[in-house]
Design a protein around this motif. Sequence first.
Motif, PDB file in Angstrom:
ATOM      1  N   ILE A  43       0.836  -1.204   0.000  1.00  0.00           N
ATOM      2  CA  ILE A  43       0.000   0.000   0.000  1.00  0.00           C
ATOM      3  C   ILE A  43       0.863   1.243   0.000  1.00  0.00           C
ATOM      4  O   ILE A  43       0.551   2.248  -0.642  1.00  0.00           O
ATOM      5  CB  ILE A  43      -0.944  -0.010   1.223  1.00  0.00           C
ATOM      6  CG1 ILE A  43      -1.995  -1.106   1.049  1.00  0.00           C
ATOM      7  CG2 ILE A  43      -1.609   1.341   1.411  1.00  0.00           C
ATOM      8  CD1 ILE A  43      -2.882  -1.300   2.252  1.00  0.00           C
ATOM      9  N   LEU A  49      -2.973   6.687  -1.653  1.00  0.00           N
ATOM     10  CA  LEU A  49      -3.797   5.657  -1.025  1.00  0.00           C
ATOM     11  C   LEU A  49      -3.480   5.557   0.467  1.00  0.00           C
ATOM     12  O   LEU A  49      -4.375   5.476   1.312  1.00  0.00           O
ATOM     13  CB  LEU A  49      -3.542   4.309  -1.716  1.00  0.00           C
ATOM     14  CG  LEU A  49      -4.291   3.091  -1.173  1.00  0.00           C
ATOM     15  CD1 LEU A  49      -5.789   3.289  -1.278  1.00  0.00           C
ATOM     16  CD2 LEU A  49      -3.877   1.830  -1.929  1.00  0.00           C
ATOM     17  N   LEU A  53      -6.138   6.173   3.480  1.00  0.00           N
ATOM     18  CA  LEU A  53      -6.482   5.097   4.408  1.00  0.00           C
ATOM     19  C   LEU A  53      -6.238   5.535   5.841  1.00  0.00           C
ATOM     20  O   LEU A  53      -7.045   5.279   6.737  1.00  0.00           O
ATOM     21  CB  LEU A  53      -5.664   3.838   4.102  1.00  0.00           C
ATOM     22  CG  LEU A  53      -6.170   3.012   2.928  1.00  0.00           C
ATOM     23  CD1 LEU A  53      -5.251   1.829   2.676  1.00  0.00           C
ATOM     24  CD2 LEU A  53      -7.577   2.505   3.200  1.00  0.00           C
ATOM     25  N   ALA A  87      -9.087  -0.296   1.172  1.00  0.00           N
ATOM     26  CA  ALA A  87      -8.233   0.115   0.058  1.00  0.00           C
ATOM     27  C   ALA A  87      -9.032   0.104  -1.250  1.00  0.00           C
ATOM     28  O   ALA A  87      -8.860   0.974  -2.103  1.00  0.00           O
ATOM     29  CB  ALA A  87      -7.011  -0.800  -0.045  1.00  0.00           C
TER      30      ALA A  87
END
Lengths: 282, 119
Positions: A43, A49, A53, A87
């Motif tokens: 990730i 991203l 998150l 995600a």
Amino acid sequence: MAPTPASLVLGAEKLSSVPLVYARLNTAISSGKASATFLGTIIGQDTALTARLLKLVNSPFYGFPGKIDTIPRAVMVVGTQQLRDLAIATTVMDSFKGISSRHISIEEFWKHSVACGITARIIAGFGRQSNVEKFFVAGLLHDVGRLVMFQKIPELCNGILEKAAGTGALMLEVEQEVLGFDHATVGGALIRSWRLPANIETAVAWHHAPGDAVNYTYEASVVHIADVIVHAMEIGSTGEHQVPECDDDAWDVLGLPSDGLARIFDQVDRQFNDVFLSLTSQ
Amino acid sequence: MKKISLRQVQPGMQLAEPVLDICGRILLQKDIELNESSIRILKTWGVPEISIHGVCEQTDESSDLADVDPGILERAKAEISTLFRHAGSEGSHLKDLKRLATARKIRMLSKDGDGSNSR
């Protein structure tokens, strides 16, 4: 040639990084190598991203007391599959970021969708589901078919919008009348093309007729009722301005406590702003 | 039996149903008479509404609505009615939903005067 759900989602899997991110994370999880650190590495390659998150994990979505500032820690606190599903949610929103439409407000579209995701997640919590994030994703994506339709057949959709507004009919019914199918079917087809799990596909495809779903009736019922609730709360809009027809049996499938609705209203109002910002801010 | 919001709870009211916390554990037993201490429990646990023994409401107005500006009340009820036009036959859940939606709409209309649900 008349459009079909299949023709509308053709090539959609190439337009979005959703299948890629999901596949990468899923491979890691099923390979047994899904340590919190390893997922953090995957990730972490996407800074946007990661940032999203972490914002989500630190919002009233969870209401954790301390601050969670790394993905590995988020994985440990929230759960591996849960983080994978979050995600997906953030990747979906990012991949549709450039979309605009002359006929509907994209911001209002996502407001309605995020609210539905939050509501579905809360309902699943009452049902003691082990992975409530899955329901967040399903709720978030429930009307994505309409987004595809407004992209691929904008004039037809605008006609549908205007006819519904003029007659006071439900947009869903006009879709079926004009096209022979509706946005739920298109949404299900899109999710299948992304190779997301079958339960999310079913929840989206049958969110207006959960009783007709062959399996995953619970998931479809949750999204169905979440959608009805968000319409009643008038948070955002995906083109429809009235509460869709509500399947009475779906309530029983959910098994909400008697003050469940009041709690849901409370929680959605509490969480919405922060969660929406986490998912949409630059 | 009727449902009332936490705002309207008074000592002396009698619970028609037990109050549960979010995990389903009993906080207060059915049929007890509420006092200051049990009301504090409701507030601490953030219980949004309870069922009490009392005259069954013929309409779905809660007594919250007694102090509402009648113009706002009429507008809220009309807008909610249109909103729910296609929702279907009114089982108890839909009635509940309509009631909560109406109360929320009234709060919104009272707050910003033009009812815009801009969030």
